[in-house]
Enzyme design. Structure first.
Site, PDB file in Angstrom:
ATOM      1  N   ASP A  67       0.830  -1.144  -0.008  1.00 36.97           N
ATOM      2  CA  ASP A  67      -0.037  -0.190  -0.100  1.00 36.97           C
ATOM      3  C   ASP A  67       0.806   1.295   0.022  1.00 36.97           C
ATOM      4  O   ASP A  67       2.052   1.234   0.397  1.00 36.97           O
ATOM      5  CB  ASP A  67      -0.834  -0.016   1.164  1.00 36.97           C
ATOM      6  CG  ASP A  67      -0.321  -0.822   2.552  1.00 36.97           C
ATOM      7  OD1 ASP A  67       0.930  -0.630   2.473  1.00 36.97           O
ATOM      8  OD2 ASP A  67      -1.144  -0.898   3.482  1.00 36.97           O
ATOM      9  N   ASN A 136      -7.368  -2.891  14.251  1.00 44.89           N
ATOM     10  CA  ASN A 136      -8.900  -3.180  13.658  1.00 44.89           C
ATOM     11  C   ASN A 136      -8.968  -4.329  12.720  1.00 44.89           C
ATOM     12  O   ASN A 136      -9.977  -4.635  12.110  1.00 44.89           O
ATOM     13  CB  ASN A 136      -9.350  -1.942  12.986  1.00 44.89           C
ATOM     14  CG  ASN A 136      -8.752  -1.663  11.768  1.00 44.89           C
ATOM     15  OD1 ASN A 136      -7.685  -2.291  11.465  1.00 44.89           O
ATOM     16  ND2 ASN A 136      -9.263  -0.460  11.188  1.00 44.89           N
ATOM     17  N   HIS A 138      -7.418  -4.874  10.028  1.00 47.32           N
ATOM     18  CA  HIS A 138      -7.079  -4.522   8.596  1.00 47.32           C
ATOM     19  C   HIS A 138      -5.741  -5.357   7.903  1.00 47.32           C
ATOM     20  O   HIS A 138      -4.923  -5.541   8.937  1.00 47.32           O
ATOM     21  CB  HIS A 138      -6.974  -3.086   8.056  1.00 47.32           C
ATOM     22  CG  HIS A 138      -5.936  -2.242   8.586  1.00 47.32           C
ATOM     23  ND1 HIS A 138      -5.660  -1.032   8.823  1.00 47.32           N
ATOM     24  CD2 HIS A 138      -4.398  -2.670   8.816  1.00 47.32           C
ATOM     25  CE1 HIS A 138      -4.526  -0.427   9.151  1.00 47.32           C
ATOM     26  NE2 HIS A 138      -3.677  -1.622   9.035  1.00 47.32           N
ATOM     27  N   GLU A 143      -9.695  -2.083   5.052  1.00 44.35           N
ATOM     28  CA  GLU A 143     -10.425  -1.947   6.309  1.00 44.35           C
ATOM     29  C   GLU A 143     -11.769  -2.433   6.658  1.00 44.35           C
ATOM     30  O   GLU A 143     -12.129  -2.932   5.432  1.00 44.35           O
ATOM     31  CB  GLU A 143     -10.608  -0.239   6.134  1.00 44.35           C
ATOM     32  CG  GLU A 143      -9.426   0.706   6.002  1.00 44.35           C
ATOM     33  CD  GLU A 143      -8.445   0.961   7.594  1.00 44.35           C
ATOM     34  OE1 GLU A 143      -8.177  -0.021   8.093  1.00 44.35           O
ATOM     35  OE2 GLU A 143      -8.209   1.955   7.624  1.00 44.35           O
TER      36      GLU A 143
HETATM   37  C1  F6R Z   1       1.472  -1.606   6.158  1.00 48.90           C
HETATM   38  C2  F6R Z   1       0.119  -1.982   6.159  1.00 48.90           C
HETATM   39  C3  F6R Z   1      -0.597  -2.211   7.327  1.00 48.90           C
HETATM   40  C4  F6R Z   1       0.151  -2.676   8.593  1.00 48.90           C
HETATM   41  C5  F6R Z   1      -0.632  -2.532   9.855  1.00 48.90           C
HETATM   42  C6  F6R Z   1       0.288  -2.911  11.102  1.00 48.90           C
HETATM   43  O1  F6R Z   1       1.759  -1.508   4.690  1.00 48.90           O
HETATM   44  O2  F6R Z   1      -0.045  -2.804   5.138  1.00 48.90           O
HETATM   45  O3  F6R Z   1      -1.675  -3.041   7.325  1.00 48.90           O
HETATM   46  O4  F6R Z   1       0.856  -3.815   8.468  1.00 48.90           O
HETATM   47  O5  F6R Z   1      -1.194  -1.321  10.044  1.00 48.90           O
HETATM   48  O6  F6R Z   1       0.980  -1.694  11.201  1.00 48.90           O
HETATM   49  P1  F6R Z   1       2.209  -1.761  12.364  1.00 48.90           P
HETATM   50  O7  F6R Z   1       3.149  -2.820  12.039  1.00 48.90           O
HETATM   51  O8  F6R Z   1       2.883  -0.480  12.380  1.00 48.90           O
HETATM   52  O9  F6R Z   1       1.454  -2.012  13.567  1.00 48.90           O
END
Ligand code: F6R
Length: 234
Positions: A67, A136, A138, A143
């Site tokens: 992303d 959450n 995702h 989301e």
């Molecule tokens: C980032 C992504 C998100 C993260 C998720 C966890 O490229 O795809 O889904 O993997 O938000 O983020 P952290 O590792 O910062 O807790």
């Protein structure tokens, strides 16, 4: 789903790097899906060290990141392209042309998203997809929602994600409200998925995922549809 509990974040990071290195050794032209965020930083450090010590060669590897924020150019310090260059691509011998991050600054985001999916197709699809998980539930920026596009698309970030990610910006008002993300179909088409999760804040989402009930309220539950998922937890 195979679950491996690690005693420490470092152990999780080394194990994750080991799985990636083994996959690259088995297939030097490996196509990797990659996440950003706090969780994979230790894995990227371990991969950079392994490269420095001569244990892995990225010269034929191709990568497709999950992303990118809409509106951030690659030189923006909070952009995911910047993150990847800093934490991995700039530290190993991967060819820059083989590294792909969705273009969040494209004039035509829809066309750029379709082009991204076409590039993944052309590369033969993703062999190993490393993903993190949001508080959450995702995956990428897919989301919780009543419905979601299957392939790469623009998404409005939820308040929970904006709050969670504001730690890396100068306040919540600077966090972009939209992102481009690969869709769950592309993620689920990967031959193998490696999920990394660390810390208490992920527990509720992990419990939903492990319940085996599939719901778009927690996109991580869709990983139950895949036959080769390894979850490394610390
Ligand atoms: C980032 C992504 C998100 C993260 C998720 C966890 O490229 O795809 O889904 O993997 O938000 O983020 P952290 O590792 O910062 O807790």
């Amino acid at each position: 789903m195979k679950k491996i509990i690690c005693k420490t974040y470092n152990e999780m990071s080394w194990k994750a790097a080991d799985i990636v290195i083994t996959a690259v050794k088995e297939k030097p032209g490996l196509v990797l899906g990659l996440p950003t965020g706090t969780t994979p930083i230790g894995m990227y450090d371990a991969l950079a060290n392994a490269y420095k010590d001569g244990f892995v060669n990225f010269s034929r590897v191709a990568t497709f990141n999950l992303d990118e924020y809409v509106g951030l150019t690659p030189d923006h310090p909070q952009s995911y392209r910047y993150f990847m260059d800093k934490h991995l691509f700039g530290r190993v011998n991967i060819k820059p042309k083989n590294t792909h991050v969705p273009d969040g600054a494209a004039a035509d985001l829809g066309a750029a998203a379709r082009n991204y999916d076409a590039l993944i197709e052309k590369s033969g699809g993703i062999d190993l997809f490393v993903v993190g998980i949001g508080q959450n539930g995702h995956i990428g920026f897919n989301e919780p929602a009543a419905s979601m596009p299957a392939f790469t698309h623009v998404v409005e970030l939820t308040q929970n994600t904006i709050e969670a990610n504001s730690r890396l910006f100068n306040g919540m008002s600077e966090v972009p409200l939209k992102a481009v993300t690969q869709g769950m179909a592309t993620i689920l088409r990967a031959k193998k998925i490696l999920l990394l999760a660390s810390g208490e804040s992920k527990r509720a989402a992990l419990e939903k995922m492990e319940s085996g009930i599939i719901t778009l309220d927690c996109p991580a539950t869709l990983l139950n549809l895949h036959r080769d998922v390894t979850a490394l937890l610390s």
